[in-house]
Design a protein around this motif. Structure first.
Motif, mmCIF file in Angstrom:
data_model
loop_
_atom_site.group_PDB
_atom_site.id
_atom_site.type_symbol
_atom_site.label_atom_id
_atom_site.label_comp_id
_atom_site.label_asym_id
_atom_site.label_seq_id
_atom_site.Cartn_x
_atom_site.Cartn_y
_atom_site.Cartn_z
ATOM 1 N N GLN A 100 -109.963 18.942 2.788
ATOM 2 C CA GLN A 100 -108.753 19.581 2.265
ATOM 3 C C GLN A 100 -108.746 19.558 0.741
ATOM 4 N N MET A 103 -111.225 22.153 -0.505
ATOM 5 C CA MET A 103 -110.698 23.507 -0.309
ATOM 6 C C MET A 103 -109.577 23.816 -1.299
ATOM 7 N N ASP A 105 -109.338 22.449 -4.321
ATOM 8 C CA ASP A 105 -110.000 22.592 -5.612
ATOM 9 C C ASP A 105 -110.647 23.970 -5.778
ATOM 10 N N LEU A 106 -111.127 24.521 -4.683
ATOM 11 C CA LEU A 106 -111.769 25.839 -4.718
ATOM 12 C C LEU A 106 -110.762 26.979 -4.523
ATOM 13 N N ASN A 107 -109.495 26.618 -4.441
ATOM 14 C CA ASN A 107 -108.414 27.596 -4.208
ATOM 15 C C ASN A 107 -108.592 28.376 -2.908
ATOM 16 N N LEU A 108 -109.171 27.728 -1.908
ATOM 17 C CA LEU A 108 -109.335 28.355 -0.595
ATOM 18 C C LEU A 108 -108.101 28.172 0.277
ATOM 19 N N ILE A 109 -107.319 27.142 -0.037
ATOM 20 C CA ILE A 109 -106.046 26.926 0.659
ATOM 21 C C ILE A 109 -105.020 26.484 -0.370
ATOM 22 N N SER A 110 -103.760 26.591 -0.023
ATOM 23 C CA SER A 110 -102.703 26.079 -0.888
ATOM 24 C C SER A 110 -101.813 25.161 -0.071
#
Length: 111
Positions: A100, A103, A105-110
């Motif tokens: 999590q 993800m 950090d990679l802006n894949l989720i908020s």
């Protein structure tokens, strides 16, 4: 007020993390405990060390393994089989939390 994120949930219990205060709640068997973030790592290290250094010696169903749950008045007592299940629950929670974070950090989720 606590706002929980589920790190793992299965038939053995759950581990959740409060997004507000960063405390972990571990529910396993008939025990539920809230642990400060700095103690969660210590608890994980304790469970891992005991798992790595304990042999069931044919007594995997006897409650003989005690764990410090950072309370002056209580402890968690497990069988060897339960210790393995608790370790797997903790291991999955740590993995999920790391995934999590990556993800996020990679802006894949908020959140």
């Amino acid at each position: 007020m606590c706002d929980y994120k589920v790190l793992v949930h299965n038939e053995n219990g759950y581990i959740i993390l409060c997004n507000s205060c960063n405390h972990y709640q571990i529910s396993f068997g008939t025990t539920a405990v809230t642990i400060k973030p700095e103690n969660f790592k210590v608890f994980l290290e304790q469970v891992t060390a005991i798992k790595d250094n304990t042999d069931c010696n044919g007594f995997e169903k006897q409650k003989r393994i005690s764990l410090n749950i950072f309370s002056r008045f209580a402890m968690m007592v497990l069988t060897y089989s339960e210790l393995i299940c608790l370790f797997e629950l903790l291991d999955e929670a740590v993995f999920n939390e790391q995934m999590q974070t990556i993800m996020l950090d990679l802006n894949l989720i908020s959140e």
